[in-house]
Motif scaffolding. Structure first.
Motif, PDB file in Angstrom:
ATOM      1  N   VAL A   1       0.872  -1.174   0.000  1.00  0.00           N
ATOM      2  CA  VAL A   1       0.000   0.000   0.000  1.00  0.00           C
ATOM      3  C   VAL A   1       0.909   1.224   0.000  1.00  0.00           C
ATOM      4  CG1 VAL A   1      -1.883   1.217   1.182  1.00  0.00           C
ATOM      5  CG2 VAL A   1      -1.701  -1.281   1.360  1.00  0.00           C
ATOM      6  N   SER A   2       0.575   2.224  -0.825  1.00  0.00           N
ATOM      7  CA  SER A   2       1.526   3.327  -0.922  1.00  0.00           C
ATOM      8  C   SER A   2       0.878   4.599  -1.451  1.00  0.00           C
ATOM      9  CB  SER A   2       2.672   2.923  -1.858  1.00  0.00           C
ATOM     10  OG  SER A   2       3.729   3.858  -1.804  1.00  0.00           O
ATOM     11  N   GLY A   3       1.571   5.702  -1.210  1.00  0.00           N
ATOM     12  CA  GLY A   3       1.259   6.957  -1.858  1.00  0.00           C
ATOM     13  C   GLY A   3       2.402   7.297  -2.797  1.00  0.00           C
ATOM     14  N   PHE A   4       2.121   7.359  -4.097  1.00  0.00           N
ATOM     15  CA  PHE A   4       3.130   7.746  -5.083  1.00  0.00           C
ATOM     16  C   PHE A   4       2.879   9.188  -5.502  1.00  0.00           C
ATOM     17  CE2 PHE A   4       3.670   3.167  -5.585  1.00  0.00           C
ATOM     18  CZ  PHE A   4       5.033   3.053  -5.803  1.00  0.00           C
ATOM     19  N   ASN A   5       3.955   9.955  -5.627  1.00  0.00           N
ATOM     20  CA  ASN A   5       3.784  11.349  -5.992  1.00  0.00           C
ATOM     21  C   ASN A   5       3.216  11.491  -7.395  1.00  0.00           C
ATOM     22  OD1 ASN A   5       5.942  11.161  -7.834  1.00  0.00           O
ATOM     23  ND2 ASN A   5       7.397  12.146  -6.483  1.00  0.00           N
ATOM     24  N   THR A   6       2.819  12.700  -7.734  1.00  0.00           N
ATOM     25  CA  THR A   6       2.104  12.954  -8.984  1.00  0.00           C
ATOM     26  C   THR A   6       2.837  12.391 -10.197  1.00  0.00           C
ATOM     27  OG1 THR A   6       1.236  14.975  -8.003  1.00  0.00           O
ATOM     28  CG2 THR A   6       1.057  14.758 -10.389  1.00  0.00           C
ATOM     29  N   GLY A   7       4.113  12.726 -10.320  1.00  0.00           N
ATOM     30  CA  GLY A   7       4.861  12.296 -11.495  1.00  0.00           C
ATOM     31  C   GLY A   7       5.172  10.826 -11.537  1.00  0.00           C
ATOM     32  N   SER A   8       5.289  10.190 -10.362  1.00  0.00           N
ATOM     33  CA  SER A   8       5.607   8.757 -10.309  1.00  0.00           C
ATOM     34  C   SER A   8       4.400   7.870 -10.545  1.00  0.00           C
ATOM     35  CB  SER A   8       6.220   8.401  -8.948  1.00  0.00           C
ATOM     36  OG  SER A   8       7.496   8.953  -8.797  1.00  0.00           O
ATOM     37  N   ASN A   9       3.191   8.417 -10.393  1.00  0.00           N
ATOM     38  CA  ASN A   9       1.993   7.592 -10.528  1.00  0.00           C
ATOM     39  C   ASN A   9       1.928   6.832 -11.842  1.00  0.00           C
ATOM     40  OD1 ASN A   9      -0.906   7.376  -9.000  1.00  0.00           O
ATOM     41  ND2 ASN A   9       0.484   8.806  -7.979  1.00  0.00           N
ATOM     42  N   PRO A  10       2.106   7.472 -13.004  1.00  0.00           N
ATOM     43  CA  PRO A  10       2.007   6.715 -14.259  1.00  0.00           C
ATOM     44  C   PRO A  10       3.041   5.596 -14.365  1.00  0.00           C
ATOM     45  CG  PRO A  10       1.813   9.058 -14.687  1.00  0.00           C
ATOM     46  CD  PRO A  10       2.260   8.921 -13.266  1.00  0.00           C
ATOM     47  N   ILE A  11       4.252   5.849 -13.886  1.00  0.00           N
ATOM     48  CA  ILE A  11       5.284   4.816 -13.933  1.00  0.00           C
ATOM     49  C   ILE A  11       4.932   3.682 -12.977  1.00  0.00           C
ATOM     50  CG2 ILE A  11       7.753   4.341 -13.623  1.00  0.00           C
ATOM     51  CD1 ILE A  11       8.231   7.322 -14.232  1.00  0.00           C
ATOM     52  N   ALA A  12       4.432   4.037 -11.791  1.00  0.00           N
ATOM     53  CA  ALA A  12       4.037   3.015 -10.822  1.00  0.00           C
ATOM     54  C   ALA A  12       2.893   2.165 -11.354  1.00  0.00           C
ATOM     55  CB  ALA A  12       3.645   3.673  -9.500  1.00  0.00           C
TER      56      ALA A  12
END
Length: 317
Positions: A106-117
């Protein structure tokens, strides 16, 4: 504080620019077209860990946020019936690799990392912090310090400019698109790029006059100012973008479906009032006072457009 430039995203991002195919990794399936990986149909591939591992995006010193997130993680533990461990990730790359390898659930990914994640690590975002009336987001700012000699974007030419990391939306991708599309300024040619690693490093670097300019998320700057880490008069804003979605929260795609539903339930039933979460995250504008439901397909559309303009690839390295 007078802003020399303040424009919406569409005015400096070529939405029709040709870019790479932002494709999902071959090991994931998206049968319903929602742009995130489906849960495996084979129950043998589901993850049902004894301890859920949670990570917050590494925008600032993880040690600051372990106690901040403690009340929520206690709630997550009660709702899921699992032990929950806070994982203090030091970089976006470490966070992505941990989820891809099955060590982060479970995680929070920052705005820019979301698409890569989403496309590389099987991240399924479903929530975002918002105000009670569903206002959300932050702006990318380009900041300098008083007396730097920088009064407008063009004054950055010939100087150093700090970015955070190449996966960051406000810390690299959006400002790079802005400088390239509107101001015809290229890194390495018109200015010298340096990478600080995190937004707080960039903000402190400008405040302490180590960097002449930096691209940052103003939500991080606001929290640092409220804690007295930096003073408002130490920095000056020369550009402010339109509003971006903020950190997206979710789970890894192959979490056991019943457990994944309990994780969602925990986010949307958490009571913020009187907690360290409320004290930390409601300082900015808009205040962050709850988790609201989101979809990656809708809320991250503008970020994907920036990635296309920047020729960003979602391929796993």
């Amino acid at each position: 504080m007078k802003l020399r430039h303040s424009i919406g995203l569409a005015s400096f991002i070529g939405l029709a620019l040709a870019g790479p195919t932002l494709a999902m990794d071959a090991r994931f399936k998206d049968a319903n077209g929602d742009m995130v990986a489906d849960a495996p149909t084979d129950a043998k591939q589901w993850m049902d860990p004894a301890t859920l591992v949670f990570a917050y995006t590494p925008v600032e010193d993880p040690a600051v946020y372990a106690p901040v997130w403690a009340p929520f993680l206690d709630h997550l533990s009660k709702v899921t019936g699992k032990k929950v461990q806070f994982f203090p990730v030091q970089s976006n790359a470490a966070q992505l690799e941990a989820m891809r390898a099955g060590r982060l659930h479970v995680s929070g990914f920052n705005t820019g990392s979301n698409p890569i994640a989403v496309n590389c690590a099987g991240f399924v975002p479903f929530a975002m912090m918002a105000s009670k009336d569903n206002r959300f987001g932050y702006e990318m700012e380009i900041i300098t310090f008083p007396g730097s000699g920088i009064e407008k974007i063009e004054d950055i030419k010939g100087k150093r400019m700090a970015f955070t990391s190449e996966t960051s939306n406000s810390g690299f991708k959006a400002p790079s698109a802005l400088l390239r599309q509107q101001f015809k300024m290229e890194a390495g040619k018109d200015f010298t790029p340096v990478f600080s690693g995190k937004h707080d490093n960039s903000i402190l670097g400008v405040a302490n006059k180590d960097y002449p300019a930096a691209a940052i998320a103003n939500s991080v700057k606001g929290r640092m100012e409220s804690r007295g880490v930096v003073k408002p008069e130490q920095t000056k804003v020369i550009f402010k973008s339109g509003t971006f979605p903020t950190t997206g929260y979710g789970h890894v795609y192959n979490l056991k479906p019943e457990l994944a539903e309990k994780v969602k339930q925990a986010f949307f039933t958490f009571k913020w009032e009187g907690t360290t979460m409320e004290a930390e995250f409601n300082k900015g504008q808009p205040p962050q006072e709850k988790f609201m439901p989101i979809t990656y397909k809708q809320h991250w559309a503008v970020v994907r457009e920036i990635d296309q303009a920047m020729n960003v690839s979602y391929a796993c390295k």
